[in-house]
Design an enzyme around this catalytic site. Sequence first.
Site, mmCIF file in Angstrom:
data_model
loop_
_atom_site.group_PDB
_atom_site.id
_atom_site.type_symbol
_atom_site.label_atom_id
_atom_site.label_comp_id
_atom_site.label_asym_id
_atom_site.label_seq_id
_atom_site.Cartn_x
_atom_site.Cartn_y
_atom_site.Cartn_z
ATOM 1 C CG ASP A 291 -0.020 -4.114 2.632
ATOM 2 O OD1 ASP A 291 0.269 -3.107 1.753
ATOM 3 O OD2 ASP A 291 -0.050 -3.458 3.453
ATOM 4 C CB SER B 74 2.521 1.593 6.652
ATOM 5 O OG SER B 74 1.976 1.262 6.836
ATOM 6 N N GLY C 100 3.022 5.989 9.351
ATOM 7 C CA GLY C 100 4.635 6.591 8.927
ATOM 8 C C GLY C 100 5.336 4.743 9.403
ATOM 9 C CB SER D 205 -0.055 -4.622 6.873
ATOM 10 O OG SER D 205 -1.140 -4.270 5.630
ATOM 11 C CG HIS E 242 -0.745 0.280 2.304
ATOM 12 N ND1 HIS E 242 -0.122 -1.097 3.375
ATOM 13 C CD2 HIS E 242 0.239 1.645 3.493
ATOM 14 C CE1 HIS E 242 0.334 -0.171 4.435
ATOM 15 N NE2 HIS E 242 0.230 0.614 4.473
#
Length: 452
Positions: free
Chosen positions: A268, A346, A344, A361, A240
Site C-alpha cells: 500500500d 489514509s 480520510g 493504510s 490505495h
Amino acid sequence: MLQRHLRAACAAAAAAGALLAAGLSGSASAQPSHSSAVPTAAESLRTAAAPPGLLAALRRDLGLNRQQADRRLANEAEAGATAGRLRAAVGAHFAGAWVSGTLSDTLTVATTDPADAPVIRARGADAVVVDHSLAALDAAKARLDRASAHHGSTDTPVWYVDARTNTLVVQATRADAARSLLAAAGVDASLTRIVRSTEHPRPLYDLRGGDAYYIDNSSRCSIGFPVTRGTQQGFATAGHCGRAGSGTTGSNRVAQGTFQASVFPGNDMAWVATNANWTATPYVNGSSAQVAGSAQATVGASVCRSGSTTGWHCGTVQQLNSSVTYQEGTVAGVTRTSVCAEPGDSGGSFISGSQAQGVTSGGSGNCTSGGTTYFQPINPILQNYGLTLKTSASGPGDPGDPGDPGGTWSAGTVYQAGDTVTYGGATYRCLQSHQAQPGWEPPNTPALWQRV
C-alpha cells in the site's frame, strides 16, 4: 510456546546492573549522557525533537506526563539499539524482541537456544527461550502471503508474526476458514495460533475536511512524509489513495502534483511528485519540530499518527510484518498498531519520537470507541521508488564533511538489520532498519551500526 524466564537470583542482580548501564530502566540513566563522546541512541535518533503534537497525544492516549513521555521515547531508542546488537549476537536463534512497561523500561529478547540467555541478560534484557526462530515464523508467513493470492481470505482478514507468543497468528471469522488457508499454504499447524475475530479492516479515505490533499478533485487522503528524488520534490502516501497519473490538489484546492507510482493491493505505497509551488519540508502537521530519520521502532514501542480527519493519536506497535485483507485484496508487510484512525486519515504520517515509521493504510474501529490501524512502513517506499526522506539538515552532532573515508556505506541507501557495509577501512553491521543520511555515518551512530 513461551517457556518460563531463564533467570537465577544472582543473574537477576547482574541483569539489573546491566539494565541501568544500557539505559533501559526508569532511572536517570535513561537520559542522554552528555559527558561521553559516544552518542546515546536517544541522542542519535533525536528523541528530544519529537513534535509537540505527538507528545501531547502520547500524554492523552497513553496516560503519561511530559517527563514520562520523554523518558519512554529515550528508553525505546536505547531498546531498539540493544535489540539490534542482541539479534546480531544470537544469530539464527533470534526469535524477536519487544518492550513493555509504562516507560518501555523492560526489553525482552527471545531465542531458541538456552545458551543465549546469559548473553541476553548481560545486555540488560530479559531472556525468553521459545520453540521457533523469527526466521522460521517469517518464512511460514511468506507462504501464507503467497497462498492468499489464490485462496479466498475474506474470512481470514489478518495474519501476523507475534513474537510475544512465538506464533504465526491468523485472525478469522471462522476457524475452518483459517485452517483451510493454512492447509493451502502448507504451513505447519504447530507454528500457528487461530484467533476468532470480527475485525473487518478497510482503507481509510474519502471524508472531507482537515489538513489534506485531494485526488482527481474527488476522494481525500493525508500526506505522509515529504521526500525528494534528485531535484524533484514530493511526498510518500498510501497506494490505495490514487493510481499513477492521478492528479492531486492541496487542502487549499491549489494544484499540487501527480501520482508517479502506486501499488495496491499487495503493498500500500505510492508517491506524488509536486509542482514548483510546493516545497518538501521535514515537518509533520505544521509542527515546529523536525523528522530526523526513519529508524524502525521495536514491538511494544509507542507510535503516533497524524491524519487530516482526526489529527494526532497514539498507541503502540503490536506486530511487525503483518498481512491484512481488505475488500480490494491482501496487503503484506504492514505494521499493526493500537492507534485509532478514521476515513480520510489514509496516507498520513506514523512517527515514533522523531523517527518516521510509515503511512496509514487502513484498519477497523474509530477514534471514539478505539480501533486497530495498519501502516505501510516508510523504508520500503523509499527503497522501492528511490526516494530520500526529507529530514533536518544533518544528523546528530552535525559532524560536517567527513571527507572521503572510502567504503560501501552511502547516504540515501535504505539498510536493513543485518546488512554489512565498510567505512573508513572498517566493517559495520546494521542494527536497525533505516535510510542512511549525512551525519549518520557508522562510526557516529552506534545506535544504528555495530563494528564487526
